[in-house]
Design a protein around this motif. Structure first.
Motif, PDB file in Angstrom:
ATOM      1  N   VAL A 392     -23.438  42.598   1.733  1.00  0.00           N
ATOM      2  CA  VAL A 392     -23.174  43.139   3.061  1.00  0.00           C
ATOM      3  C   VAL A 392     -24.041  42.369   4.041  1.00  0.00           C
ATOM      4  N   LEU A 393     -23.417  41.603   4.929  1.00  0.00           N
ATOM      5  CA  LEU A 393     -24.164  40.832   5.921  1.00  0.00           C
ATOM      6  C   LEU A 393     -24.534  41.681   7.132  1.00  0.00           C
ATOM      7  N   ALA A 394     -23.662  42.569   7.502  1.00  0.00           N
ATOM      8  CA  ALA A 394     -23.889  43.451   8.644  1.00  0.00           C
ATOM      9  C   ALA A 394     -23.050  44.698   8.452  1.00  0.00           C
ATOM     10  N   PHE A 395     -23.489  45.774   9.090  1.00  0.00           N
ATOM     11  CA  PHE A 395     -22.759  47.046   8.972  1.00  0.00           C
ATOM     12  C   PHE A 395     -22.598  47.621  10.371  1.00  0.00           C
ATOM     13  N   TYR A 430     -24.202  46.902  15.394  1.00  0.00           N
ATOM     14  CA  TYR A 430     -24.300  46.785  13.943  1.00  0.00           C
ATOM     15  C   TYR A 430     -25.740  46.529  13.523  1.00  0.00           C
ATOM     16  N   VAL A 431     -26.030  46.887  12.263  1.00  0.00           N
ATOM     17  CA  VAL A 431     -27.349  46.654  11.670  1.00  0.00           C
ATOM     18  C   VAL A 431     -27.229  45.526  10.657  1.00  0.00           C
ATOM     19  N   THR A 432     -28.357  44.859  10.427  1.00  0.00           N
ATOM     20  CA  THR A 432     -28.394  43.721   9.494  1.00  0.00           C
ATOM     21  C   THR A 432     -29.629  43.840   8.612  1.00  0.00           C
ATOM     22  N   LYS A 433     -29.900  42.795   7.869  1.00  0.00           N
ATOM     23  CA  LYS A 433     -31.114  42.771   7.028  1.00  0.00           C
ATOM     24  C   LYS A 433     -32.374  42.742   7.882  1.00  0.00           C
ATOM     25  N   THR A 434     -32.242  42.217   9.094  1.00  0.00           N
ATOM     26  CA  THR A 434     -33.389  42.125  10.002  1.00  0.00           C
ATOM     27  C   THR A 434     -33.498  43.366  10.874  1.00  0.00           C
ATOM     28  N   PHE A 435     -32.411  43.739  11.501  1.00  0.00           N
ATOM     29  CA  PHE A 435     -32.362  44.952  12.330  1.00  0.00           C
ATOM     30  C   PHE A 435     -31.778  46.071  11.461  1.00  0.00           C
ATOM     31  N   ARG A 436     -32.681  46.833  10.863  1.00  0.00           N
ATOM     32  CA  ARG A 436     -32.298  47.686   9.741  1.00  0.00           C
ATOM     33  C   ARG A 436     -31.906  49.100  10.176  1.00  0.00           C
ATOM     34  N   GLY A 437     -30.912  49.615   9.473  1.00  0.00           N
ATOM     35  CA  GLY A 437     -30.469  50.990   9.681  1.00  0.00           C
ATOM     36  C   GLY A 437     -29.750  51.486   8.444  1.00  0.00           C
ATOM     37  N   SER A 438     -30.349  52.427   7.722  1.00  0.00           N
ATOM     38  CA  SER A 438     -29.834  52.824   6.403  1.00  0.00           C
ATOM     39  C   SER A 438     -28.833  53.973   6.444  1.00  0.00           C
ATOM     40  N   GLU A 439     -28.915  54.825   7.448  1.00  0.00           N
ATOM     41  CA  GLU A 439     -28.142  56.071   7.398  1.00  0.00           C
ATOM     42  C   GLU A 439     -26.627  55.850   7.352  1.00  0.00           C
ATOM     43  N   GLY A 485     -34.453  51.613   7.013  1.00  0.00           N
ATOM     44  CA  GLY A 485     -34.819  51.806   8.398  1.00  0.00           C
ATOM     45  C   GLY A 485     -33.893  52.819   9.038  1.00  0.00           C
ATOM     46  N   SER A 486     -34.272  53.346  10.207  1.00  0.00           N
ATOM     47  CA  SER A 486     -33.439  54.285  10.961  1.00  0.00           C
ATOM     48  C   SER A 486     -32.660  53.516  12.013  1.00  0.00           C
ATOM     49  N   TYR A 487     -31.358  53.672  11.998  1.00  0.00           N
ATOM     50  CA  TYR A 487     -30.512  52.842  12.845  1.00  0.00           C
ATOM     51  C   TYR A 487     -30.688  53.110  14.328  1.00  0.00           C
ATOM     52  N   ASP A 488     -31.061  54.332  14.686  1.00  0.00           N
ATOM     53  CA  ASP A 488     -31.203  54.608  16.115  1.00  0.00           C
ATOM     54  C   ASP A 488     -32.495  54.027  16.688  1.00  0.00           C
ATOM     55  N   LYS A 489     -33.383  53.523  15.807  1.00  0.00           N
ATOM     56  CA  LYS A 489     -34.578  52.836  16.303  1.00  0.00           C
ATOM     57  C   LYS A 489     -34.271  51.391  16.663  1.00  0.00           C
ATOM     58  N   VAL A 490     -33.146  50.875  16.207  1.00  0.00           N
ATOM     59  CA  VAL A 490     -32.765  49.498  16.502  1.00  0.00           C
ATOM     60  C   VAL A 490     -32.227  49.385  17.923  1.00  0.00           C
ATOM     61  N   PHE A 491     -31.478  50.391  18.360  1.00  0.00           N
ATOM     62  CA  PHE A 491     -30.819  50.349  19.663  1.00  0.00           C
ATOM     63  C   PHE A 491     -31.538  51.316  20.599  1.00  0.00           C
ATOM     64  N   THR A 492     -32.181  50.788  21.599  1.00  0.00           N
ATOM     65  CA  THR A 492     -33.004  51.606  22.497  1.00  0.00           C
ATOM     66  C   THR A 492     -32.378  51.785  23.874  1.00  0.00           C
ATOM     67  N   ASP A 493     -31.116  51.347  24.041  1.00  0.00           N
ATOM     68  CA  ASP A 493     -30.487  51.453  25.359  1.00  0.00           C
ATOM     69  C   ASP A 493     -29.775  52.777  25.575  1.00  0.00           C
ATOM     70  N   GLY A 494     -29.849  53.682  24.593  1.00  0.00           N
ATOM     71  CA  GLY A 494     -29.253  55.002  24.754  1.00  0.00           C
ATOM     72  C   GLY A 494     -27.782  55.088  24.443  1.00  0.00           C
ATOM     73  N   ASN A 495     -27.183  53.998  23.990  1.00  0.00           N
ATOM     74  CA  ASN A 495     -25.741  54.001  23.775  1.00  0.00           C
ATOM     75  C   ASN A 495     -25.330  54.694  22.488  1.00  0.00           C
ATOM     76  N   ILE A 496     -26.257  54.947  21.574  1.00  0.00           N
ATOM     77  CA  ILE A 496     -25.907  55.698  20.367  1.00  0.00           C
ATOM     78  C   ILE A 496     -26.729  56.983  20.293  1.00  0.00           C
ATOM     79  N   ALA A 497     -27.161  57.467  21.446  1.00  0.00           N
ATOM     80  CA  ALA A 497     -28.037  58.643  21.486  1.00  0.00           C
ATOM     81  C   ALA A 497     -27.329  59.929  21.091  1.00  0.00           C
ATOM     82  N   ASP A 498     -25.985  59.936  21.046  1.00  0.00           N
ATOM     83  CA  ASP A 498     -25.265  61.166  20.699  1.00  0.00           C
ATOM     84  C   ASP A 498     -25.455  61.560  19.241  1.00  0.00           C
TER      85      ASP A 498
END
Length: 788
Positions: A392-395, A430-439, A485-498
């Protein structure tokens, strides 16, 4: 008086002091006439509003024991009866109607006088101010129009209260009678007696001479006598006492199996219709959803990071399909994967529930639709690697951008089919090996593992497809576990805050590993499930989040699944701690689950007046449904463990209590059991008319008319019936605002409806099994001869 208001020789509204005084007096008269209504509306309340509400809703507005209340109400009538008898004896033939005149005055004259005073008095006062004409006058009820008003009001009262009596007397065998029902019936009887004399006099009805006092007394004695047969007070007991299990025969479930299965089957059917209405992508022709068409058919990965380009198995991979996030135009992977997990799990656990309700085909379609989208979320390399995490390269965790209401150019309300993609960007996160989000990948792995198990055991088994799903589930899990990692920590612009991840990734990792262990039998998955579960418990269990089984927190489901797989007491205790919080408002809840010394239930839901367990203001209805689903699955496991010959077996008794509690929560949400309010659109008599789903707020004609924010602000019901949609629900005070603008009341979500479908299908399955056992046609769980 007239001379004060208009002194001779002066025009109204002159600047003299006397004229100014007149002006003040005129406004005071107007104010008094307008506010007179608020001093007199109590007559309407007691005569029409309160009794009807009590009878048809069953809600008790006050906390009282109905048996005590009935006794006191009857005793209060006895003195009036003896006083009347004494007066007749002393006065010699005293007409009973004179005794009732004061009561008749309150229920008939006062409300009508209030209306007349409000209308005529306001008109008169306004005439004084605006035209300088004093049109005050007295009138009487002797006029023809006033007689018509009295007749209309009496007809309304008699029809209303007779309907209330018929409703309870005719439907008592299907109602779960409450103190509200009994109190409402007694009040209706009293009001009918109070207005009967006026009714006879106004309509010139000839009736044989009878004593109203005696009839009222006889009716109330009759109602008091039969109340114990109808009413189950379900009085709470102390939760500190040592649990003792009463005999099974003393705990009657009072289910009308055939009728309940029909009702619940209809709910499951409608719930799947709601999920279908929230689909997006290329939609096949569906007569059930003719108002929905293709939408967002260009969803894709967009411009990928440079390190992901050139190494893709399918550079043209798209992200078309899935579900819309309720009232938003985004597609969030975590709640969609959880919705698919719930549908798949319920298909595995409750096949008879879906077949009995004739919804197996729709449930399978929902599972296929969900998994088809989940399989697109992982971006695959051109060459598969022996290291599964590298496959999986990205999710993709979300498609689409959250609406920015601070910028008018970035907001939209209307049909998804006409979404202005040229004006509002639709990126993919999307999350990757670098920008991690497991959930999201871990939850998707669980959903695919569940689906693979179902495809292997279904009547039309599809083993090749099941193998592909299982392989994809492995890849997603290994990717999520290796790059935590927690995916919502990767994106800080509020677009996945729901859909933030409050509980972190470990509960999803434990959840996915447990399902992979059940699907494969490989012990390595069980070991990793244990480790992740322990980490999640350390983070979550001693917080209020443990009350929730939802897109974010999987611990209750993990505890149940791991207990089923291992039988270990620690998992059972964690599971019962979760159920304990929801059942503290029920009778003898300690007989259902044991208290844990380590977890003394300091967090617990609030219980609304209708018995609904309230956890949070957003998704109010979903949380008790998810707990009901867990309780039903657990109850089924306990029945399997019950000793065949022992009808008082603790597991069996506990299972029956779990089933009844689950049924009670479901009944509150869907408006069954004599509860008038339903939170499922198009089910019951009083259901939401404005679920917050943009497509449903738009008219659908050919050609399609324009739909914009005017539809959002339209005070009328939605033009399209979003059948089966489960709305968020009431607030902490039990109040519900049926307004699409009130998101916390009327919002919808695919995973809420998945919870509704799963919990109600579980109830149908349980009803079916118990019915077979009671009838003796089957003995699946060894509970023959139990009187339910």
């Amino acid at each position: 008086d007239r001379e004060l208001l208009h002194p001779p020789g002066e025009k109204p509204y002159t600047s003299s002091g006397r004229a100014r005084l007149c002006r003040v007096a005129q406004h005071l008269i107007l104010f008094q006439n307008i506010t007179y209504w608020w001093n007199s509306w109590v007559g309407f309340y007691w005569a029409a509003i309160l009794p009807a509400y009590l009878v048809f809703s069953g809600d008790s507005l006050f906390k009282f024991d109905v048996m005590t209340w009935s006794i006191l109400a009857m005793l209060a009538k006895l003195p009036s009866f003896f006083i009347y008898a004494r007066l007749q004896q002393k006065a010699g033939g005293l007409d009973e109607k004179y005794v009732w005149k004061s009561v008749r005055h309150f229920f008939v004259t006062v409300p009508l006088f209030a209306l007349m005073s409000f209308a005529q008095g306001t008109f008169s006062a306004w005439s004084i101010i605006s035209k300088g004409a004093d049109r005050s006058y007295w009138t009487s009820f002797g006029a023809a129009w006033s007689l018509r008003l009295v007749k209309s009001w009496l007809l309304f009262l008699v029809s209303l209260h007779m309907s209330a009596l018929v409703y309870v007397l005719y439907c008592h065998h299907t109602l779960q009678l409450t103190g509200g029902h009994i109190a409402g019936v007694l009040q209706s009887v009293f009001i009918l007696a109070a207005v009967s004399d006026a009714f006879v006099e106004v309509f010139k009805v000839r009736l044989p001479k009878f004593s109203i006092f005696k009839i009222v007394l006889a009716l109330e004695i009759f109602l008091f006598a039969i109340t114990p047969m109808w009413y189950d007070p379900n009085a709470s007991t102390s939760t500190d006492a040592t649990p003792t299990l009463p005999p099974v025969s003393s705990y009657k479930l009072n289910w009308d199996v055939a009728a309940d299965v029909t009702i619940y089957s209809s709910v499951v059917d409608k719930s799947f219709q709601a999920m279908e209405s929230m689909r997006t992508g290329r939609l096949s022709i569906n007569p059930r959803m003719a108002w929905r068409m293709d939408s967002f058919t260009a969803d894709n990965w967009g411009v990928l990071a440079e390190d992901l380009q050139g190494d893709l198995a399918n550079p043209q991979a798209d992200l078309v399909g899935g579900y819309l996030d309720g009232s938003n135009y985004t597609k969030s992977s975590l709640p969609q994967a959880f919705a698919t997990s719930l549908i798949g799990w319920s298909l595995l656990e409750f096949p008879d529930g879906y077949s009995k309700s004739k919804q197996q085909t729709y449930a399978q379609e929902a599972l296929v639709w969900g998994t088809s989208y989940l399989r697109k979320l992982g971006l695959e390399p051109r060459q598969r690697s022996t290291v599964l995490a590298d496959n999986v390269l990205a999710f993709a965790v979300q498609v689409g951008m959250k609406m920015n209401y601070s910028d008018d150019s970035l907001v939209y309300w209307g049909r998804p089919e006409q979404f202005p993609e040229d004006r509002i960007e639709r990126p993919t996160y999307y999350v990757t090996k670098t920008f991690r989000g497991s959930e999201p990948p871990a939850e998707s792995a669980a959903a695919l593992a569940i689906a693979s198990m179902y495809l292997r055991k279904a009547d039309n088994a599809d083993v090749p497809n099941a193998d592909r799903m299982l392989q994809k589930a492995r890849d997603y899990y290994e990717f999520a576990n290796a790059y935590r990692g927690s995916y919502d920590k990767v994106f800080t612009d509020g677009n996945i805050a729901d859909y933030p991840s409050v509980t972190g990734p470990f509960d999803e990792l434990a959840w996915a590993a447990a399902w992979l262990y059940k699907a494969t039998g490989e012990s390595s998955f069980l070991l990793r499930a244990r480790d992740s579960y322990e980490a999640a418990v350390m983070q979550t269990k001693n917080s209020a989040n443990y009350m929730r089984f939802d897109y974010d927190n999987k611990l209750p489901g993990c505890a149940l699944l791991l207990y089923e797989l291992t039988g270990e007491a620690a998992f059972k205790q964690d599971l019962e701690d979760y159920l304990q919080m929801y059942m503290q408002n029920t009778a003898n809840f300690t007989q259902i689950v044991q208290k844990s010394e380590e977890f003394p239930s300091k967090f617990k839901p609030k219980f609304l007046g209708n018995g609904l367990a309230y956890v949070t203001k957003y998704g109010t209805n979903y949380y008790p449904l998810s707990a009901a689903f867990i309780a039903t699955v657990y109850g089924k496991i306990l029945l399997k463990k019950a000793k065949y010959a022992d009808l008082e077996d603790e597991n069996r008794v506990k299972a029956l209590r779990l089933f009844k509690w689950a049924k009670g929560q479901i009944d509150v949400v869907i408006g069954q059991g004599g509860r008038a309010k339903s939170f499922v659109v198009d089910h019951g008599f009083d259901f939401p008319r404005q679920p917050r789903f943009p497509a449903a707020s738009c008219d659908y004609w050919i050609p399609l008319p324009k739909c914009d924010w005017k539809a959002f602000h339209n005070p009328k019901p939605n033009p399209v019936m979003m059948t089966g949609a489960l709305v968020s629900g009431p607030d902490a005070f039990g109040a519900f605002m049926d307004n699409r603008g009130a998101l916390e009341y009327t919002d919808v979500s695919p995973y809420w409806n998945a919870g509704l479908s799963a919990s109600v299908a579980g109830l149908v399955d349980t009803l079916s099994v118990l019915e077979e056992d009671v009838l003796g046609t089957a003995d699946v769980y060894g509970i023959n001869a139990i009187k339910l």
